[in-house]
Scaffold this motif. Structure first.
Motif, PDB file in Angstrom:
ATOM      1  N   ARG A 215     -14.521   4.376   4.609  1.00 53.72           N
ATOM      2  CA  ARG A 215     -13.689   3.938   5.403  1.00 53.72           C
ATOM      3  C   ARG A 215     -12.335   3.248   4.724  1.00 53.72           C
ATOM      4  NH1 ARG A 215     -15.443   1.498  10.277  1.00 53.72           N
ATOM      5  NH2 ARG A 215     -13.403   1.205  10.554  1.00 53.72           N
ATOM      6  N   LEU A 216     -12.348   2.988   3.701  1.00 55.73           N
ATOM      7  CA  LEU A 216     -11.356   2.302   2.836  1.00 55.73           C
ATOM      8  C   LEU A 216     -10.211   2.912   2.026  1.00 55.73           C
ATOM      9  CD1 LEU A 216     -12.777  -0.233   3.566  1.00 55.73           C
ATOM     10  CD2 LEU A 216     -12.071  -1.179   1.554  1.00 55.73           C
ATOM     11  N   GLU A 217     -10.749   4.481   1.488  1.00 56.59           N
ATOM     12  CA  GLU A 217     -10.105   5.218   0.684  1.00 56.59           C
ATOM     13  C   GLU A 217      -8.889   5.994   1.428  1.00 56.59           C
ATOM     14  OE1 GLU A 217     -12.517   6.288  -3.281  1.00 56.59           O
ATOM     15  OE2 GLU A 217     -12.838   7.711  -1.810  1.00 56.59           O
ATOM     16  N   ASP A 218      -7.736   5.832   0.713  1.00 57.04           N
ATOM     17  CA  ASP A 218      -6.627   6.497   1.461  1.00 57.04           C
ATOM     18  C   ASP A 218      -6.318   6.029   2.907  1.00 57.04           C
ATOM     19  OD1 ASP A 218      -6.205   7.952  -0.573  1.00 57.04           O
ATOM     20  OD2 ASP A 218      -7.732   9.194  -0.225  1.00 57.04           O
ATOM     21  N   VAL A 219      -6.685   4.813   3.014  1.00 57.61           N
ATOM     22  CA  VAL A 219      -6.397   4.069   4.447  1.00 57.61           C
ATOM     23  C   VAL A 219      -5.433   3.146   4.049  1.00 57.61           C
ATOM     24  CG1 VAL A 219      -7.230   2.678   6.421  1.00 57.61           C
ATOM     25  CG2 VAL A 219      -8.538   4.663   5.723  1.00 57.61           C
ATOM     26  N   GLY A 220      -4.183   3.016   5.168  1.00 56.22           N
ATOM     27  CA  GLY A 220      -3.303   2.022   4.618  1.00 56.22           C
ATOM     28  C   GLY A 220      -2.800   2.068   3.341  1.00 56.22           C
ATOM     29  N   VAL A 221      -2.059   3.183   3.341  1.00 54.18           N
ATOM     30  CA  VAL A 221      -1.250   3.495   1.992  1.00 54.18           C
ATOM     31  C   VAL A 221       0.030   2.845   2.001  1.00 54.18           C
ATOM     32  CG1 VAL A 221      -0.723   5.309   0.389  1.00 54.18           C
ATOM     33  CG2 VAL A 221      -2.573   5.636   1.541  1.00 54.18           C
ATOM     34  N   ILE A 222       0.380   2.069   0.963  1.00 49.07           N
ATOM     35  CA  ILE A 222       1.828   1.740   1.002  1.00 49.07           C
ATOM     36  C   ILE A 222       2.271   2.206  -0.399  1.00 49.07           C
ATOM     37  CG2 ILE A 222       3.384  -0.567   1.204  1.00 49.07           C
ATOM     38  CD1 ILE A 222       0.284  -1.735   2.154  1.00 49.07           C
ATOM     39  N   SER A 223       3.296   2.490  -0.388  1.00 47.04           N
ATOM     40  CA  SER A 223       4.247   3.076  -1.680  1.00 47.04           C
ATOM     41  C   SER A 223       4.813   1.705  -2.365  1.00 47.04           C
ATOM     42  CB  SER A 223       4.874   4.305  -1.509  1.00 47.04           C
ATOM     43  OG  SER A 223       6.257   3.670  -1.146  1.00 47.04           O
ATOM     44  N   ALA A 224       4.956   1.994  -3.587  1.00 44.29           N
ATOM     45  CA  ALA A 224       5.471   0.580  -4.411  1.00 44.29           C
ATOM     46  C   ALA A 224       7.069   0.164  -3.726  1.00 44.29           C
ATOM     47  CB  ALA A 224       5.901   1.021  -5.902  1.00 44.29           C
ATOM     48  N   GLU A 225       7.546   1.105  -3.505  1.00 38.69           N
ATOM     49  CA  GLU A 225       9.003   0.977  -2.764  1.00 38.69           C
ATOM     50  C   GLU A 225       8.887   0.304  -1.434  1.00 38.69           C
ATOM     51  OE1 GLU A 225       8.334   4.340  -4.020  1.00 38.69           O
ATOM     52  OE2 GLU A 225       9.172   3.571  -5.909  1.00 38.69           O
ATOM     53  N   GLU A 226       8.019   0.834  -0.752  1.00 44.01           N
ATOM     54  CA  GLU A 226       7.795   0.164   0.668  1.00 44.01           C
ATOM     55  C   GLU A 226       7.268  -1.107   0.724  1.00 44.01           C
ATOM     56  OE1 GLU A 226       7.298   2.032   4.251  1.00 44.01           O
ATOM     57  OE2 GLU A 226       8.839   2.592   3.071  1.00 44.01           O
ATOM     58  N   ALA A 227       6.290  -1.446  -0.374  1.00 45.51           N
ATOM     59  CA  ALA A 227       5.812  -2.781  -0.549  1.00 45.51           C
ATOM     60  C   ALA A 227       7.074  -3.886  -0.831  1.00 45.51           C
ATOM     61  CB  ALA A 227       4.783  -2.682  -1.569  1.00 45.51           C
ATOM     62  N   GLN A 228       7.953  -3.450  -1.691  1.00 47.66           N
ATOM     63  CA  GLN A 228       8.936  -4.295  -1.922  1.00 47.66           C
ATOM     64  C   GLN A 228       9.915  -4.437  -0.803  1.00 47.66           C
ATOM     65  OE1 GLN A 228      10.785  -3.374  -6.058  1.00 47.66           O
ATOM     66  NE2 GLN A 228       8.871  -2.390  -6.582  1.00 47.66           N
ATOM     67  N   SER A 229      10.329  -3.334  -0.293  1.00 46.35           N
ATOM     68  CA  SER A 229      11.139  -3.436   0.881  1.00 46.35           C
ATOM     69  C   SER A 229      10.506  -4.318   2.062  1.00 46.35           C
ATOM     70  CB  SER A 229      11.515  -1.975   1.492  1.00 46.35           C
ATOM     71  OG  SER A 229      12.382  -2.079   2.573  1.00 46.35           O
ATOM     72  N   TRP A 230       9.277  -4.242   2.261  1.00 46.74           N
ATOM     73  CA  TRP A 230       8.863  -5.016   3.277  1.00 46.74           C
ATOM     74  C   TRP A 230       8.528  -6.532   2.825  1.00 46.74           C
ATOM     75  CZ3 TRP A 230       8.609  -4.603   8.368  1.00 46.74           C
ATOM     76  CH2 TRP A 230       8.784  -3.212   8.837  1.00 46.74           C
ATOM     77  N   GLY A 231       8.836  -6.933   1.745  1.00 41.68           N
ATOM     78  CA  GLY A 231       8.583  -8.281   1.142  1.00 41.68           C
ATOM     79  C   GLY A 231       7.123  -8.740   0.846  1.00 41.68           C
ATOM     80  N   CYS A 232       6.526  -7.446   0.543  1.00 37.83           N
ATOM     81  CA  CYS A 232       4.892  -7.587   0.057  1.00 37.83           C
ATOM     82  C   CYS A 232       4.574  -8.623  -1.014  1.00 37.83           C
ATOM     83  CB  CYS A 232       4.195  -6.466   0.122  1.00 37.83           C
ATOM     84  SG  CYS A 232       4.121  -5.306   1.706  1.00 37.83           S
ATOM     85  N   SER A 233       3.702  -9.317  -1.074  1.00 34.80           N
ATOM     86  CA  SER A 233       3.547 -10.046  -2.280  1.00 34.80           C
ATOM     87  C   SER A 233       2.127 -10.225  -2.468  1.00 34.80           C
ATOM     88  CB  SER A 233       4.137 -11.660  -2.198  1.00 34.80           C
ATOM     89  OG  SER A 233       3.878 -11.832  -0.775  1.00 34.80           O
ATOM     90  N   GLY A 234       1.685 -10.764  -3.569  1.00 33.43           N
ATOM     91  CA  GLY A 234       0.126 -11.001  -3.879  1.00 33.43           C
ATOM     92  C   GLY A 234      -0.628  -9.657  -3.929  1.00 33.43           C
TER      93      GLY A 234
END
Lengths: 409, 260
Positions: A215-234
């Motif tokens: 259920r969890l593997e390869d679900v909701g994949v966010i690349s490092a660039e995407e994560a930074q662009s979307w302002g992800c944290s934590g």
């Protein structure tokens, strides 16, 4: 356009009947796995999500507006209602921003207690994440186990500040109370329990669990660039392979002196983030164990000494006239911090929680902006949900660990 | 004489003012040459007309038309890959302007920069959503709360308030008690406008205490049986709305709360 009345509510120009094969479904705002008041409008092609539109604001209480019309100390209990899973982190983030504006020195014991409370809150919040995430994905039993340990953590908080959920356990300038007798012993006992349960129950149940991994593997994949662009944290950011923890990089309180690691996962998926949460709990336990001897060694002062901003200790107020006068002014008018602006980031369990405060020298903040991690993680949903299957939507929402108190504010 | 209350800022004001009190300012330090922040400032050349370090973070003031250029330089040349926050401050009453700020983060250096710009009342600002996706939600919130339009935003729509809401809540002119439109909003929506007379306006003051209400409020020291009428023939006052921003949303008669 729909005719709106009380039987057919107004769905903001959404057309549910489509001539193509797409189907539009409305997820929430009362869906149990939406973790609060998230309304998600999904356009589906079969089982595949082709468009996702997160609609928020169902829990909007205007907390930033309230902050502009309350004195600084009055506002502190309101911050409990942001991320209500770990209230002390909000209290602390707010107090930290004001203290930075006032440039206060916090006494050591207060720092130790605050760091302890922050880490206890982190574990409580992570246990809550684990429980609800597992519940959403279908592992019901884990929910019960994780909530058991969370209750003991909340007992600790209750013993310290009297509240289980809305703690207000931090004040601007320090902490209101010293730890109760034997609190640290209870804390260490709880640390042992959580550590034991982590290794022997949660990880045993989930880490290699076939269904859990599927259920969890390869679900909701966010690349490092995407994560930074979307302002992800934590954990959302560290789950994408970016090693950035504000506790380590921009240390506040005692984090600069403590020894702990920042777990990172480069899997970029929900499973990586789940592992990250588990590792973070272990690191928090490590921090808590280091803090107990520090507490025993610290001097008993709890509040910063800055009589123009922070009320003097009770003994002084009762014996010295000027201290009483300053206390009276602080209570009736509120403190007037210097003119200026501050943005103070902290690492809350969900990510970067920061308060931007613009002060014009009045007892009320001219503008207060709460930078809530969950707000940006909700924005991310409109992109990562596209292309996934509807069954994974719940996993992804659970994995972002959003709390609507701080999304809507 | 009645005290003057400004109409362009209806927020809470401190009751006590001391004309001899001078509030100190948080020190604004110069950018030290050779530091990381000096490199950042140098890479802008003349785009930044003021720059200083306040409480450990670099603050640069720019023209609002340069915002995309500056953010692009920050991202591509200085390594500020995260726009962690973006919002506005209402200075309409004092300067007739909004202050828009972008809070930027450099992860490799663990440094933060705040880009500050000013826009006039009806001016729009170019959207940063093409550079930073986090600006998508943040700009929608800015639009919702202040009415500041971000040009070329992919989906500029209210985010926290309902779509048909009147006014922008974080403006200093926005009334604190809720105006007349607010008190009828949910009544109209749920029951329809035609049922206003039957339902009555919504009480939007959570701290409202009705001294004649003996059902919900006790009279300590002057206890009366539950639900007793103690008005002694005194008439109820009409609800007073803030006059600051009355929308012509409604034309009908205000209804008294017909309790009792």
């Amino acid at each position: 356009m729909q005719q709106t009345n009380k039987l057919t509510p107004f769905f903001e120009n959404l057309n549910f009947e489509r001539s193509d094969n797409m189907m539009v479904i409305n997820f929430g705002p009362q869906h149990p796995s939406a973790h609060g008041q998230l309304r998600l409008v999904l356009e589906l092609d079969g089982e595949k999500v082709t468009k996702a539109y997160p609609d928020i604001g169902y829990l909007h209480r205007g907390i930033e507006k309230m902050a502009e019309n309350m004195t600084y100390n009055e506002f502190l209990p309101t911050t409990d209602r942001l991320d209500y899973i770990a209230s002390t982190s909000n209290n602390y983030a707010y107090a930290h921003a004001v203290e930075k504006l006032l440039e206060l020195e916090i006494p050591e014991r207060a720092q130790v207690i605050r760091t302890m409370l922050l880490e206890v809150n982190r574990i409580i919040s992570h246990l809550f994440f684990l429980a609800t995430h597992a519940l959403d994905v279908g592992a019901m039993s884990l929910f019960l186990y994780a909530f058991r340990e969370r209750e003991f953590g909340m007992d600790l908080m209750e013993e310290y500040c009297g509240a289980r959920l809305t703690h207000s356990a931090v004040r601007i300038g320090g902490v209101p109370l010293d730890l109760p007798k034997d609190w640290t012993r209870e804390l260490l006992k709880w640390c042992d329990t959580v550590e034991h349960e982590l290794a022997n129950t949660y990880e045993m149940l989930l880490n290699e669990n076939r269904i859990w991994k599927m259920r969890l593997e390869d679900v909701g994949v966010i690349s490092a660039e995407e994560a930074q662009s979307w302002g992800c944290s934590g954990p959302m950011l560290r789950g994408s392979g970016v090693q950035y923890d504000i506790r380590k990089e921009e240390p506040y309180e005692l984090y600069g002196e403590l020894e702990f690691d920042i777990p990172v996962s480069d899997r970029c998926d929900s499973y990586g983030r789940y592992r990250l949460y588990m590792e973070e709990m272990k690191e928090s336990i490590k921090i808590l164990r280091q803090l107990v001897p520090l507490y025993d060694r610290s001097a008993p002062q709890l509040m910063a000494h800055a009589p123009q901003y922070i009320s003097a200790p009770k003994e002084e107020i009762m014996t010295q006239n000027y201290a009483l006068m300053q206390h009276f002014v602080l209570v009736t008018q509120g403190m007037r911090p210097p003119v200026g602006e501050v943005y103070a980031p902290t690492e809350s369990p969900k990510g970067e929680l920061g308060f931007y405060i613009k002060s014009e020298g009045e007892p009320y903040a001219y503008r207060l902006k709460c930078r809530a991690p969950s707000f940006f993680h909700t924005g991310l949903l409109q992109e990562i949900l596209v292309g996934t299957y509807i069954a994974d939507v719940v996993t992804i929402i659970g994995s972002t660990n959003i709390v609507f108190g701080e999304v809507d504010r | 004489m009645r005290k003057y209350t400004p109409k362009d800022n209806v927020q809470a004001k401190s009751y006590y003012t001391d004309r001899f009190h001078v509030t100190p300012r948080v020190p604004r330090n110069e950018v030290q040459s050779g530091s990381h922040f000096a490199d950042v400032v140098n890479s802008f050349k003349k785009l930044a007309y003021e720059s200083y370090v306040e409480l450990g973070q670099l603050v640069i003031h720019i023209k609002s038309s340069d915002n995309i250029k500056v953010l692009e330089i920050l991202r591509d040349k200085c390594g500020y890959t995260v726009c962690s926050e973006l919002s506005a401050v209402d200075y309409l009453a004092r300067d007739g302007e909004f202050e828009v700020f972008y809070q930027m983060l450099n992860m490799s250096q663990a440094k933060r920069v705040r880009v500050v710009t000013r826009i006039k009342k009806d001016e729009a600002i170019e959207s940063a959503a093409s550079l930073f996706k986090s600006a998508n939600f943040a700009e929608r919130e800015m639009y919702d709360m202040f009415g500041i339009v971000a040009n070329n935003h992919p989906y500029l729509k209210r985010i926290l308030m309902p779509d048909d809401w009147v006014g922008h809540p974080l403006l200093k002119t926005y009334p604190l008690q809720g105006d007349e439109a607010a008190s009828w909003y949910e009544v109209d929506k749920i029951f329809g406008k035609e049922n206003r007379d039957a339902i009555g306006p919504e009480n939007r003051d959570p701290a409202k205490i009705d001294r004649y209400d003996t059902k919900r409020f006790s009279r300590v020291g002057y206890e009366v049986p539950f639900g007793t009428d103690i008005t002694q023939g005194e008439k109820e006052n009409d609800i007073e709305y803030s006059k600051a921003q009355l929308a012509d949303y409604t034309k009908s008669q205000k209804q008294l709360d017909k309790r009792k």
